[in-house]
Design a protein around this motif. Structure first.
Motif, PDB file in Angstrom:
ATOM      1  N   LEU A   1       0.820  -1.207   0.000  1.00 11.77           N
ATOM      2  CA  LEU A   1       0.000   0.000   0.000  1.00 11.77           C
ATOM      3  C   LEU A   1       0.857   1.261   0.000  1.00 11.77           C
ATOM      4  CD1 LEU A   1      -2.822   1.347   0.297  1.00 11.77           C
ATOM      5  CD2 LEU A   1      -2.504   1.156   2.776  1.00 11.77           C
ATOM      6  N   LEU A   2       1.874   1.300   0.839  1.00 10.50           N
ATOM      7  CA  LEU A   2       2.708   2.493   0.946  1.00 10.50           C
ATOM      8  C   LEU A   2       3.580   2.694  -0.288  1.00 10.50           C
ATOM      9  CD1 LEU A   2       3.646   2.228   4.713  1.00 10.50           C
ATOM     10  CD2 LEU A   2       2.046   3.850   3.656  1.00 10.50           C
ATOM     11  N   ALA A   3       4.083   1.622  -0.873  1.00  9.20           N
ATOM     12  CA  ALA A   3       4.873   1.753  -2.102  1.00  9.20           C
ATOM     13  C   ALA A   3       4.009   2.354  -3.212  1.00  9.20           C
ATOM     14  CB  ALA A   3       5.438   0.404  -2.526  1.00  9.20           C
ATOM     15  N   GLN A   4       2.770   1.873  -3.333  1.00  8.86           N
ATOM     16  CA  GLN A   4       1.874   2.418  -4.349  1.00  8.86           C
ATOM     17  C   GLN A   4       1.557   3.884  -4.063  1.00  8.86           C
ATOM     18  OE1 GLN A   4       0.789   0.842  -7.280  1.00  8.86           O
ATOM     19  NE2 GLN A   4       0.350   2.989  -7.698  1.00  8.86           N
ATOM     20  N   ALA A   5       1.302   4.221  -2.802  1.00 11.19           N
ATOM     21  CA  ALA A   5       1.006   5.605  -2.439  1.00 11.19           C
ATOM     22  C   ALA A   5       2.200   6.515  -2.730  1.00 11.19           C
ATOM     23  CB  ALA A   5       0.612   5.691  -0.966  1.00 11.19           C
ATOM     24  N   CYS A   6       3.404   6.040  -2.459  1.00 12.94           N
ATOM     25  CA  CYS A   6       4.608   6.834  -2.741  1.00 12.94           C
ATOM     26  C   CYS A   6       4.818   7.002  -4.246  1.00 12.94           C
ATOM     27  CB  CYS A   6       5.834   6.205  -2.094  1.00 12.94           C
ATOM     28  SG  CYS A   6       5.879   6.368  -0.297  1.00 12.94           S
TER      29      CYS A   6
ATOM     30  N   HIS B   1       4.594  10.484  -9.006  1.00 15.10           N
ATOM     31  CA  HIS B   1       4.147  10.703 -10.392  1.00 15.10           C
ATOM     32  C   HIS B   1       3.144  11.847 -10.498  1.00 15.10           C
ATOM     33  CE1 HIS B   1       6.383   7.388 -11.997  1.00 15.10           C
ATOM     34  NE2 HIS B   1       5.786   6.525 -11.193  1.00 15.10           N
ATOM     35  N   GLN B   2       2.151  11.865  -9.637  1.00 14.08           N
ATOM     36  CA  GLN B   2       1.090  12.866  -9.725  1.00 14.08           C
ATOM     37  C   GLN B   2       1.561  14.261  -9.356  1.00 14.08           C
ATOM     38  OE1 GLN B   2      -2.026  11.250  -7.261  1.00 14.08           O
ATOM     39  NE2 GLN B   2      -2.355   9.506  -8.623  1.00 14.08           N
ATOM     40  N   LEU B   3       2.478  14.353  -8.415  1.00 14.92           N
ATOM     41  CA  LEU B   3       2.921  15.661  -7.926  1.00 14.92           C
ATOM     42  C   LEU B   3       4.268  16.092  -8.496  1.00 14.92           C
ATOM     43  CD1 LEU B   3       1.841  15.174  -4.199  1.00 14.92           C
ATOM     44  CD2 LEU B   3       0.654  16.504  -5.966  1.00 14.92           C
TER      45      LEU B   3
ATOM     46  N   MET C   1      10.111   1.199   7.171  1.00 14.77           N
ATOM     47  CA  MET C   1       9.388   0.820   5.954  1.00 14.77           C
ATOM     48  C   MET C   1       9.896   1.553   4.716  1.00 14.77           C
ATOM     49  SD  MET C   1       5.464   0.167   7.042  1.00 14.77           S
ATOM     50  CE  MET C   1       5.051  -0.821   8.474  1.00 14.77           C
ATOM     51  N   ALA C   2      10.460   2.742   4.874  1.00 13.71           N
ATOM     52  CA  ALA C   2      10.987   3.471   3.722  1.00 13.71           C
ATOM     53  C   ALA C   2      12.071   2.655   3.025  1.00 13.71           C
ATOM     54  CB  ALA C   2      11.516   4.835   4.138  1.00 13.71           C
ATOM     55  N   ALA C   3      12.969   2.079   3.801  1.00  9.65           N
ATOM     56  CA  ALA C   3      14.032   1.256   3.213  1.00  9.65           C
ATOM     57  C   ALA C   3      13.449   0.032   2.510  1.00  9.65           C
ATOM     58  CB  ALA C   3      15.020   0.830   4.295  1.00  9.65           C
ATOM     59  N   ALA C   4      12.387  -0.523   3.066  1.00  7.86           N
ATOM     60  CA  ALA C   4      11.778  -1.724   2.492  1.00  7.86           C
ATOM     61  C   ALA C   4      11.089  -1.452   1.161  1.00  7.86           C
ATOM     62  CB  ALA C   4      10.779  -2.325   3.484  1.00  7.86           C
ATOM     63  N   ILE C   5      10.619  -0.216   0.945  1.00  7.56           N
ATOM     64  CA  ILE C   5       9.898   0.076  -0.308  1.00  7.56           C
ATOM     65  C   ILE C   5      10.700   0.933  -1.278  1.00  7.56           C
ATOM     66  CG2 ILE C   5       7.662  -0.159   0.835  1.00  7.56           C
ATOM     67  CD1 ILE C   5       7.431   2.945   0.693  1.00  7.56           C
ATOM     68  N   GLN C   6      11.876   1.398  -0.879  1.00  9.01           N
ATOM     69  CA  GLN C   6      12.647   2.320  -1.714  1.00  9.01           C
ATOM     70  C   GLN C   6      12.853   1.801  -3.139  1.00  9.01           C
ATOM     71  OE1 GLN C   6      14.216   5.763  -1.227  1.00  9.01           O
ATOM     72  NE2 GLN C   6      13.734   5.200  -3.321  1.00  9.01           N
ATOM     73  N   SER C   7      13.136   0.518  -3.315  1.00  6.81           N
ATOM     74  CA  SER C   7      13.402  -0.007  -4.662  1.00  6.81           C
ATOM     75  C   SER C   7      12.164   0.045  -5.559  1.00  6.81           C
ATOM     76  CB  SER C   7      13.931  -1.440  -4.572  1.00  6.81           C
ATOM     77  OG  SER C   7      12.941  -2.297  -4.008  1.00  6.81           O
ATOM     78  N   ASP C   8      10.987   0.218  -4.977  1.00  5.84           N
ATOM     79  CA  ASP C   8       9.747   0.293  -5.752  1.00  5.84           C
ATOM     80  C   ASP C   8       9.287   1.724  -6.021  1.00  5.84           C
ATOM     81  OD1 ASP C   8       9.495  -2.512  -5.796  1.00  5.84           O
ATOM     82  OD2 ASP C   8       8.483  -2.497  -3.848  1.00  5.84           O
ATOM     83  N   VAL C   9      10.059   2.713  -5.587  1.00  6.26           N
ATOM     84  CA  VAL C   9       9.665   4.116  -5.722  1.00  6.26           C
ATOM     85  C   VAL C   9      10.768   4.852  -6.486  1.00  6.26           C
ATOM     86  CG1 VAL C   9       8.991   6.204  -4.448  1.00  6.26           C
ATOM     87  CG2 VAL C   9       8.416   3.937  -3.527  1.00  6.26           C
ATOM     88  N   PRO C  10      10.412   5.668  -7.494  1.00  4.47           N
ATOM     89  CA  PRO C  10      11.419   6.295  -8.355  1.00  4.47           C
ATOM     90  C   PRO C  10      12.161   7.498  -7.767  1.00  4.47           C
ATOM     91  CG  PRO C  10       9.230   6.984  -9.044  1.00  4.47           C
ATOM     92  CD  PRO C  10       9.044   5.961  -7.949  1.00  4.47           C
ATOM     93  N   VAL C  11      11.799   7.934  -6.579  1.00  6.27           N
ATOM     94  CA  VAL C  11      12.477   9.063  -5.934  1.00  6.27           C
ATOM     95  C   VAL C  11      12.880   8.637  -4.521  1.00  6.27           C
ATOM     96  CG1 VAL C  11      11.201  10.810  -7.268  1.00  6.27           C
ATOM     97  CG2 VAL C  11      10.315  10.062  -5.040  1.00  6.27           C
ATOM     98  N   PRO C  12      13.797   9.367  -3.886  1.00  7.89           N
ATOM     99  CA  PRO C  12      14.162   9.009  -2.512  1.00  7.89           C
ATOM    100  C   PRO C  12      12.943   9.010  -1.587  1.00  7.89           C
ATOM    101  CG  PRO C  12      15.710  10.613  -3.393  1.00  7.89           C
ATOM    102  CD  PRO C  12      14.592  10.506  -4.391  1.00  7.89           C
TER     103      PRO C  12
ATOM    104  N   ILE D   1       8.310  11.798   1.729  1.00  6.94           N
ATOM    105  CA  ILE D   1       8.490  11.476   3.151  1.00  6.94           C
ATOM    106  C   ILE D   1       7.488  10.392   3.510  1.00  6.94           C
ATOM    107  CG2 ILE D   1       8.224  12.297   5.522  1.00  6.94           C
ATOM    108  CD1 ILE D   1       8.986  15.120   4.445  1.00  6.94           C
ATOM    109  N   LEU D   2       7.969   9.319   4.098  1.00  7.81           N
ATOM    110  CA  LEU D   2       7.091   8.307   4.672  1.00  7.81           C
ATOM    111  C   LEU D   2       7.021   8.656   6.155  1.00  7.81           C
ATOM    112  CD1 LEU D   2       5.391   5.887   3.972  1.00  7.81           C
ATOM    113  CD2 LEU D   2       7.362   4.440   4.401  1.00  7.81           C
TER     114      LEU D   2
END
Length: 192
Positions: free
Chosen positions: A107-112, A117-119, A134-145, A125-126
């Motif tokens: 859920l959080l990876a999709q929200a990030c 993308h939208q903004l 959780m930020a470290a766990a989803i970082q590879s799925d998100v295109p920005v830090p 910031i998580l």
């Protein structure tokens, strides 16, 4: 608790801290603590705002729908309104997200990703103490830090060299109304 520690020498922390970090993403009491503390004070949100702003404009993703307006007001009060592109809250609270990490990661990876993308932001910031790690766990799925608010707060508190004290003694410069007895004890005698 911090006010009680500052109110009397028999209760003062020994050794005195180099910094005070408010362990809640909404930074409750930030301004009062900052004004009364001889040690520098910040909270998880402010520390994360500072770190995210180093990348450019940023968004916040956090759990609990009611946090959005409060975080927007906090960003405004801290001079971060121009850097903050938006706040995306997910329905589950931080505690609910922490209770089911696998579902939370999805859920959080999709929200990030959506926020990035939208903004069109350069960082997300998580936010929330319950989302620590959780930020470290989803970082590879998100295109920005993805900035972990707890990690950002820790980095702020442990920075070298330490921040200089903001005042020489604990207390307030003026008396305040409606404070706890511990906070009232920090008011200057001449102002009460």
């Amino acid at each position: 608790a911090w006010a009680a520690a500052l109110a009397g020498p028999d209760q003062a922390p020994d050794p005195a801290p180099d910094a005070v970090l408010i362990g809640c993403f909404g930074d409750p009491g930030l301004m009062a603590l900052r004004e009364s503390s001889p040690a520098p004070v910040t909270g998880l949100a402010e520390a994360a705002f500072i770190e995210a702003a180093r990348h450019g404009r940023y968004a916040i993703v956090t759990g609990g729908e009611r946090w959005g307006p409060m975080l927007q007001r906090l960003a405004q009060a801290l001079g971060q309104a121009q850097q903050l592109a938006g706040i995306h809250t997910v329905v589950p609270t931080g505690a609910q997200l922490a209770a089911d990490p696998a579902a939370a990661h999805r859920l959080l990876a999709q929200a990030c990703r959506d926020a990035a993308h939208q903004l069109g932001v350069q960082a997300v910031i998580l936010g929330g103490a319950g989302l620590a790690g959780m930020a470290a766990a989803i970082q590879s799925d998100v295109p920005v830090p993805v900035i972990d608010s707890v990690t950002a707060g820790t980095h702020w508190a442990l920075r070298t060299p330490p921040l200089p004290p903001t005042r020489s003694t604990p207390g307030f410069d003026i008396a305040w109304q409606g404070l706890s007895p511990e906070m009232t004890a920090l008011a200057p005698t001449s102002a009460t």
